[in-house]
Design an enzyme around this catalytic site. Structure first.
Site, short mmCIF file in Angstrom:
data_model
loop_
_atom_site.label_atom_id
_atom_site.label_comp_id
_atom_site.label_asym_id
_atom_site.label_seq_id
_atom_site.Cartn_x
_atom_site.Cartn_y
_atom_site.Cartn_z
N LYS A 76 0.82 -1.22 0.00
CA LYS A 76 0.00 0.00 0.00
C LYS A 76 0.84 1.26 0.00
O LYS A 76 0.43 2.28 -0.55
CB LYS A 76 -0.94 0.02 1.21
CG LYS A 76 -2.19 -0.83 1.04
CD LYS A 76 -3.24 -0.40 2.05
CE LYS A 76 -4.62 -0.91 1.75
NZ LYS A 76 -5.60 -0.46 2.74
N LYS A 115 -5.02 -10.64 -5.90
CA LYS A 115 -6.27 -10.89 -5.17
C LYS A 115 -7.37 -9.95 -5.66
O LYS A 115 -7.08 -8.83 -6.11
CB LYS A 115 -6.05 -10.80 -3.66
CG LYS A 115 -6.17 -9.44 -3.07
CD LYS A 115 -6.31 -9.45 -1.54
CE LYS A 115 -6.48 -8.00 -1.11
NZ LYS A 115 -6.84 -7.75 0.22
N LYS A 128 -11.26 -4.31 -3.71
CA LYS A 128 -12.11 -3.16 -4.01
C LYS A 128 -11.30 -2.00 -4.56
O LYS A 128 -11.85 -1.07 -5.13
CB LYS A 128 -12.92 -2.74 -2.78
CG LYS A 128 -12.21 -2.71 -1.46
CD LYS A 128 -13.22 -2.45 -0.32
CE LYS A 128 -12.91 -3.30 0.88
NZ LYS A 128 -13.78 -3.27 1.97
P1 AMP Z 1 -10.81 -5.47 3.61
O1 AMP Z 1 -11.79 -5.25 2.52
O2 AMP Z 1 -9.40 -5.37 3.12
O3 AMP Z 1 -11.11 -4.70 4.85
O4 AMP Z 1 -10.98 -6.99 4.00
C1 AMP Z 1 -11.99 -7.46 4.86
C2 AMP Z 1 -11.94 -8.96 4.97
O5 AMP Z 1 -12.19 -9.56 3.70
C3 AMP Z 1 -10.60 -9.51 5.47
O6 AMP Z 1 -10.86 -10.61 6.31
C4 AMP Z 1 -9.94 -9.96 4.21
O7 AMP Z 1 -9.02 -11.00 4.45
C5 AMP Z 1 -11.13 -10.46 3.39
N1 AMP Z 1 -10.84 -10.35 1.96
C6 AMP Z 1 -10.65 -9.22 1.23
N2 AMP Z 1 -10.39 -9.51 -0.05
C7 AMP Z 1 -10.40 -10.87 -0.14
C8 AMP Z 1 -10.20 -11.80 -1.22
N3 AMP Z 1 -9.93 -11.39 -2.46
N4 AMP Z 1 -10.30 -13.12 -0.94
C9 AMP Z 1 -10.59 -13.55 0.30
N5 AMP Z 1 -10.78 -12.74 1.36
C10 AMP Z 1 -10.70 -11.42 1.14
#
Ligand code: AMP
Ligand code: TRP
Length: 340
Positions: free
Chosen positions: A119, A202, A205
């Protein structure tokens, strides 16, 4: 020193930094619901708005994304009576314990974090101090509830391990057995959902290409189009999961199917072996629409009453504070702060 036995308690958080993706749903939210419904552990789920602002967020968009995330949690099946559901900034104890952990954690630990490296990019001097300290606040999110289990996607494993290091160092430095050593819970077929355009990245968003992800707010047509256009290879599906080893895009679609259908990848392969993507993709699109459309419809319904969402969040924060306040007070006493 008496061994403290901590009651099993689950905590997890999601950043309100944009819309929810299929990765968030399969890697996090769907599993949060299963854990809540199993009913054997207290479950606490948080919209981590203070984490979101470690990179720039437009204030109106942040407010909208926080309410939409709350709607997403409820639409996916989180019951704000059964679980504690709230946003981080309404429980100031997170930031207060976060400060203490900034003083426990070491710079070198933070420098090793891959999310920081990704990041911050090349120009680390221009990244916010908050982005660097992010994992210490995440440790505080978890440990302010003495949470023992943290369901997350694969990308967060390193941060949960750092949370363990912080708990262990705090306990050692102060000669106490106060904070639990937390377990990351990373299980299921879809703990790492990959981009639909590039099987080595991965699904996120923040990816500039909207075609790379499925958003929980996408229409049925968009979901079908994105799956139809997802990158694949020209081979049919293999007979065994091992046959997916060097085919990241094909493996991703099989994992997504498994996650959505509550099957193992082995079962998906057994049912679809030998199929061309021209056949498999439409089945996957139908499945995705069937599972995601009710969630998206419920999210829009809930978003029509933002005042009700705000009431749910305020009530959740109140419940969260009943757990967090005594733990912060005891921490201050251990550290030696007068008045605690
Ligand atoms: P974040 O959107 O980064 O706050 O992620 C929130 C949760 O979603 C965390 O537990 C991440 O590990 C999970 N997460 C986000 N993107 C992915 C993805 N592409 N595959 C699996 N888990 C995800
Ligand atoms: N760092 C997590 C992410 O980017 C979000 C998060 C913040 C979190 N605090 C947490 C996850 C505590 C689990 C527990 O996805």
């Amino acid at each position: 020193m008496a061994e403290v036995v901590h009651t099993p308690r689950v905590f997890s958080g999601i950043q309100p930094s944009g819309g929810l993706t299929l990765g968030n749903y399969l890697g996090a939210m769907k599993r949060f619901v299963t854990t809540q419904d199993a009913g054997d552990m207290e479950t606490i789920y948080c919209m981590v708005d203070q984490h979101a602002i470690t990179v720039w967020q437009d204030p109106d968009k942040l407010r909208h994304a926080t309410r939409e995330l709350c709607a997403g949690f409820i639409a996916a099946g989180i019951d704000p009576e059964k679980s504690i559901l709230f946003n981080q900034s309404q429980v100031p104890e997170h930031a207060q314990l976060g400060w203490i952990f900034n003083c426990v954690a070491r710079m070198g630990w933070m420098q090793r974090m891959t999310q920081w490296k990704d990041k911050a990019g090349k120009n680390t001097q221009n990244a916010s101090l908050g982005l660097f300290a992010y994992p210490a606040l995440m440790a505080a999110d978890i440990l302010i509830y003495h949470a023992t289990h943290v369901p997350v996607g694969e990308d967060q494993k390193q941060h949960v391990e750092l949370t363990r290091d912080i708990a262990i160092k705090f306990n050692n430095d102060y000669g106490v057995d106060f904070f639990p050593v937390t377990e990351p819970v990373i299980e299921g077929a879809a703990t790492r959902v990959m981009s639909l355009r590039d099987g080595s990245k991965k699904m996120s968003k923040s990816d500039p290409s909207d075609m790379s992800r499925i958003n929980l707010t996408d229409s049925a047509d968009d979901i079908a189009k994105k799956i139809r256009k997802a990158k694949t290879d020209p081979e049919p599906l293999p007979d065994t999961v091992e046959g997916l080893a060097d085919r990241p895009e094909a493996r991703n679609l099989v994992n997504i199917y498994a996650g959505l259908a509550d099957l193992t990848p082995e079962q998906v392969i057994a049912d679809h072996a030998g199929q061309q993507f021209g056949t498999f993709k439409p089945s996957l699109a139908d499945l995705a629409v069937a599972k995601l459309e009710p969630i998206s419809a419920e999210m829009s319904r809930l978003m029509q009453d933002p005042a009700e969402i705000d009431r749910i969040l305020a009530r959740g924060a109140e419940r969260a504070r009943t757990i967090a306040t005594p733990i912060l007070k005891r921490t201050y006493q251990i550290v030696g702060m007068v008045g605690a």
